[in-house]
Design an enzyme around this catalytic site. Structure first.
Site, PDB file in Angstrom:
ATOM      1  N   PRO A   1     -46.893 -12.398  32.669  1.00 16.57           N
ATOM      2  CA  PRO A   1     -46.478 -13.465  33.573  1.00 16.57           C
ATOM      3  C   PRO A   1     -46.695 -13.186  35.094  1.00 16.57           C
ATOM      4  CG  PRO A   1     -44.920 -13.107  31.725  1.00 16.57           C
ATOM      5  CD  PRO A   1     -45.900 -11.867  32.018  1.00 16.57           C
ATOM      6  N   GLY A   2     -46.735 -14.419  35.897  1.00 16.51           N
ATOM      7  CA  GLY A   2     -46.740 -14.042  37.355  1.00 16.51           C
ATOM      8  C   GLY A   2     -45.114 -14.587  37.499  1.00 16.51           C
TER       9      GLY A   2
ATOM     10  N   ASN B   1     -39.939  -7.595  24.856  1.00 14.49           N
ATOM     11  CA  ASN B   1     -39.272  -8.579  25.930  1.00 14.49           C
ATOM     12  C   ASN B   1     -38.279  -8.007  26.829  1.00 14.49           C
ATOM     13  OD1 ASN B   1     -38.834 -11.020  27.732  1.00 14.49           O
ATOM     14  ND2 ASN B   1     -37.190 -10.818  26.636  1.00 14.49           N
TER      15      ASN B   1
ATOM     16  N   ARG C   1     -27.915  -6.988  24.316  1.00 16.67           N
ATOM     17  CA  ARG C   1     -26.562  -6.174  24.977  1.00 16.67           C
ATOM     18  C   ARG C   1     -25.244  -7.264  25.147  1.00 16.67           C
ATOM     19  NH1 ARG C   1     -27.937  -3.163  30.064  1.00 16.67           N
ATOM     20  NH2 ARG C   1     -29.315  -4.961  30.512  1.00 16.67           N
TER      21      ARG C   1
ATOM     22  N   TYR D   1     -41.177  -0.525  39.966  1.00 19.35           N
ATOM     23  CA  TYR D   1     -41.193  -1.525  38.933  1.00 19.35           C
ATOM     24  C   TYR D   1     -42.660  -1.765  38.530  1.00 19.35           C
ATOM     25  CZ  TYR D   1     -41.375  -6.150  36.759  1.00 19.35           C
ATOM     26  OH  TYR D   1     -41.632  -7.239  35.978  1.00 19.35           O
TER      27      TYR D   1
END
Length: 250
Positions: free
Chosen positions: A180-181, A84, A33, A150
């Site tokens: 991922p952490g 992503n 964006r 989330y």
């Protein structure tokens, strides 16, 4: 030369992934964006590969469809899609949550993934191959206090990745999920509404993952032989054992 489309390529894991795949010889369709950041990425990679910036918001079904439909013919043979683009907004108990924050997370983390995948998969089907990488999270494996919506959005990414893998197995399209952490990016700054001090505290007292660590893993996954699919990978910093257990030396 293969083509990779990376959403959310203006920062963090998305940007690092675009760079990593460019170094592997991919041409890059970079979406986001923020026009100036896409242009900066294009300039940075000019000596390595060709980058096609696509400026749109994954939350808009119409914008996604228009952007993918407008790809020049030489850019339509997409080999890799990296879903992503994502975000976290707020860290509040469920009963104190913001409806606007909930909408933002579900619209980007879930609907955005659906809209982009829906637009790109037909192009992959036409060529009988492709690889979709969905960026999930440890929050899609474990619910933690105040993570509620989330976590729900990332649980959805986990379920969708599994479902896509089943439904696409006859098409030659691979589906992988990277979870991922703790990764030190702009993630916490967005979650805490620009509070840089609070965001920085998330990553203090231990060595968190960097965006490049996750990008390196994605690069490895998409360069495996055609018969190999790393379906799910959980990547953590050494100091992290679970969503809430972190060895901080403060």
């Amino acid at each position: 030369m293969k083509i990779a489309l990376v959403t959310g390529a203006t920062s963090g894991i998305g940007r690092a992934t675009a760079v990593a795949l460019a170094k592997q010889g991919f041409r890059i369709i970079a979406t986001g964006r923020r026009k100036e950041r896409l242009e900066e990425l294009q300039q940075e990679l000019a000596g390595i590969t060709t980058v096609l910036p696509l400026l749109f918001d994954v939350r808009s079904k119409e914008a996604v469809q228009y952007a993918i439909a407008s790809l020049p013919p030489e850019w339509q043979q997409i080999d890799v899609l990296v879903n992503n683009a994502g975000n976290a907004h707020g860290l509040s108990p469920f009963h104190e949550g913001s409806l606007e924050d909930w909408d933002a997370m579900l619209d980007i983390n879930v609907k955005g993934l659906l809209y982009v995948s829906n637009a790109v998969i037909p192009l992959m089907q036409q060529q009988g191959r492709g690889h979709i990488i969905n960026i999930g999270s440890i929050a899609g494996k474990e619910v933690y206090a105040n993570g509620n919506v989330y976590c729900a959005s990332k649980f959805a990414v986990d379920a969708l990745s599994k479902a896509m893998r089943i439904d696409l197995v006859q098409t030659g399209i691979k589906v992988s999920e990277v979870n991922p952490g703790l990764v030190e990016t702009e993630f916490s700054e967005v979650r805490f509404k620009g509070d840089k001090e609070r965001a920085a505290s998330v990553y203090q007292g231990y060595q968190p993952l960097q965006a490049e660590d996750v990008a390196e893993l994605i690069s490895f996954i998409v360069t495996r032989p055609p018969h190999v699919n790393l379906a799910e990978v959980l990547i953590l910093p050494t100091a992290q054992a679970s969503a809430t257990v972190v060895n901080k030396q403060l």
